[in-house]
Design a protein around this motif. Sequence first.
Motif, short mmCIF file in Angstrom:
data_model
loop_
_atom_site.label_atom_id
_atom_site.label_comp_id
_atom_site.label_asym_id
_atom_site.label_seq_id
_atom_site.Cartn_x
_atom_site.Cartn_y
_atom_site.Cartn_z
N VAL A 15 0.99 -1.30 -0.01
CA VAL A 15 -0.07 -0.15 -0.01
C VAL A 15 0.84 1.26 -0.03
O VAL A 15 1.69 1.25 0.59
N LEU A 16 0.46 2.37 -0.97
CA LEU A 16 1.25 3.55 -0.77
C LEU A 16 0.22 4.55 -0.27
O LEU A 16 -0.74 4.63 -0.94
N ILE A 17 0.89 5.32 0.80
CA ILE A 17 -0.39 6.28 1.21
C ILE A 17 0.53 7.67 0.79
O ILE A 17 1.58 7.92 1.28
N GLU A 18 -0.54 8.31 0.22
CA GLU A 18 0.03 9.81 -0.23
C GLU A 18 -0.59 10.89 0.55
O GLU A 18 -1.99 10.70 1.21
N GLY A 19 -0.28 11.90 0.94
CA GLY A 19 -0.77 13.22 1.50
C GLY A 19 0.28 14.17 2.07
O GLY A 19 1.42 13.94 2.49
N GLU A 20 -0.30 15.36 2.40
CA GLU A 20 0.78 16.19 2.86
C GLU A 20 1.07 16.07 4.23
O GLU A 20 0.68 14.99 5.03
N THR A 21 2.43 16.88 4.74
CA THR A 21 2.96 16.54 5.83
C THR A 21 1.91 16.89 7.13
O THR A 21 1.33 17.94 6.91
N GLY A 22 1.94 15.81 7.98
CA GLY A 22 1.08 16.13 9.24
C GLY A 22 -0.42 15.72 8.99
O GLY A 22 -1.21 15.74 10.26
N CYS A 23 -0.76 15.02 7.89
CA CYS A 23 -2.14 14.49 7.79
C CYS A 23 -2.50 13.31 8.41
O CYS A 23 -3.76 13.04 8.31
N GLY A 24 -1.55 12.43 8.93
CA GLY A 24 -2.03 11.26 9.63
C GLY A 24 -1.57 10.26 8.97
O GLY A 24 -2.45 9.04 8.88
N LYS A 25 -0.65 10.05 8.15
CA LYS A 25 -0.39 8.92 7.33
C LYS A 25 0.08 7.66 8.05
O LYS A 25 -0.30 6.62 7.77
N GLU A 26 1.03 7.86 9.30
CA GLU A 26 1.36 6.82 10.11
C GLU A 26 -0.12 6.39 10.73
O GLU A 26 0.11 5.21 10.88
N VAL A 27 -0.91 7.22 11.12
CA VAL A 27 -2.07 6.61 11.84
C VAL A 27 -2.76 5.87 10.96
O VAL A 27 -3.43 4.63 11.26
N LEU A 28 -3.05 6.18 9.55
CA LEU A 28 -3.71 5.27 8.77
C LEU A 28 -2.99 3.90 8.35
O LEU A 28 -3.73 2.73 8.40
N ALA A 29 -1.54 4.19 8.53
CA ALA A 29 -0.86 2.77 8.36
C ALA A 29 -1.52 1.79 9.54
O ALA A 29 -1.35 0.44 9.20
N ARG A 30 -1.21 2.29 10.77
CA ARG A 30 -1.27 1.56 12.15
C ARG A 30 -2.85 1.00 11.87
O ARG A 30 -3.13 -0.19 12.10
N PHE A 31 -3.93 1.90 11.09
CA PHE A 31 -5.05 1.38 11.04
C PHE A 31 -5.17 0.00 10.17
O PHE A 31 -5.96 -1.02 10.38
N LEU A 32 -4.35 0.13 9.11
CA LEU A 32 -4.46 -0.75 7.95
C LEU A 32 -3.86 -2.16 8.80
O LEU A 32 -4.31 -3.51 8.40
N HIS A 33 -2.86 -2.12 9.66
CA HIS A 33 -2.13 -3.19 10.43
C HIS A 33 -3.14 -3.71 11.26
O HIS A 33 -3.21 -5.03 11.18
N LEU A 34 -3.79 -3.15 12.07
CA LEU A 34 -4.59 -3.49 13.10
C LEU A 34 -6.04 -4.06 12.46
O LEU A 34 -6.56 -5.06 13.02
N ALA A 35 -6.34 -3.82 11.19
CA ALA A 35 -7.38 -4.25 10.41
C ALA A 35 -7.03 -5.69 9.97
O ALA A 35 -8.08 -6.09 9.13
N SER A 36 -5.74 -5.99 9.66
CA SER A 36 -5.24 -6.98 8.91
C SER A 36 -5.19 -8.32 9.75
O SER A 36 -5.56 -8.16 11.06
#
Length: 483
Positions: free
Chosen positions: A163-184
């Motif tokens: 998965v590639l997550i795009e977004g401006e600095t500070g928009c929560g990319k790490e939080v979305l990555a953690r969500f993907l992990h916890l939902a997997s």
Amino acid sequence: MSRLLIVDDEQEVRNFFAYLLRNKPIHLTVASNAAEANRLIQVGTYDAALLDLKLPDGTGLDILRLLKKVHPTCRVVLMTGYSTVKSALEAIRLGADDYIEKPFSDIDELERLIDSLLVPQPLGGHDDRLRIAKEAGLVIGTSHAMNELVSLAWKIARKNVTVLIEGETGCGKEVLARFLHLASMRRDEPFIEVNCGALTETLLESELFGHEKGSFTGALSLKRGLFEVASRGTLFLDEIGDATPSIQVKLLRVLETKSFLRVGGEHTLRTDARIIAASHVNLPHAVATGTFREDLLYRLDVVKLSIPPLRERRADIPLLARHLLDQNDGKNFSFSADALTLMHAYDWPGNIRELANVVKRALALADGDTFVLTSEYLPQALFPVAETAATYSDRSPSLPTVSSPVPQLDRELDTWKHMILTAWNQDGTVSLPEVLTHVKELERIVGEAFVKKALRETLGNRKKASEQLNISVRTLRYLLHEK
């Protein structure tokens, strides 16, 4: 009896499903092309459908659109080869529940998937999504773009795809990555993050791949790399766009072969880590300018998730502010309407990270156990747009506009001025001690206002604030009524 539609142009696939489902209470209908499928959809009803993406006279996407129009409650799964996964993800955006890759490698998993389509399982519902979002620290809010993003992330979380997550600095990319992990399916395995732009090339290489004892000066013992530690878990490569060309080559090899060498090592090691990469850099542009490898981007961009900036989800700011207050031991605190108006009007170039800093700053300046954080506790950067807050009042009529950044001080000055002029214009006896008492009270109010302003500008640093005001820390504490 449940009704299932199978659409596939291969006779072997249709026969396979007929044999697999022969003992189940399912009324099976099959079609070999898009035209036949369209006719069946118009004359029958279906609880679920499995659609081949590529057909001789059309695509599964076209059939999906018709199904969702004629039978909105029909649950749909796309069948696709690896090379067409991106099209399958487009199907999910159009309303498909899932996709599976052909050839089918796990028949038991396929059977469970069909059962879940026909008999909804408790896991995977909307409540589970919200629960895992909360666990990850992800505030979904009311934004359509954000809800669509999380819906897609939820559906692909259990897939073993990069998965590639795009977004401006500070928009929560790490939080979305953690969500993907916890939902997997990997949620009980490690989730490890590394910032590719925060380490030198040598150190990053050692962190990712590990090193053998004595492989370089300072390598006093064997070190396992993150690809090894995160095997069977998730490895989050943040700011992948900042990786050097040499690191990019090594990452490409891991993504292609699932194997790597430790620095100074001779034996090939394998990894089953799921890769989630993120970047605030526009990677296609970086490819065009020659700073990022096109073949690496192709390997990373299997699924792309783009997080909207905070300015495009302003309605979620109160929810995010509440979440950040709770995170920072501010459960008894809340922002006033005038503060929320300023926050609503601001463009937030630093996105949620900047909002988090504003919340921390306000809490640092606050006194008392239960407190309403007014606009006086916000940094000065938010005030220049206060005049344009009315622009957003149509979208958020409950939030009043702010006429002054320091309304309390304005009121005190007006009251004091009125009192002094009344005494001055009074004929006869005047109580001068009472007038001088009011002067001293104004001195206290003005002193406290300047101190709070200086503390806002210095992020709550009392030493710097006292130096800025040319007073001692002791005087500063006195003006704040502290012992």
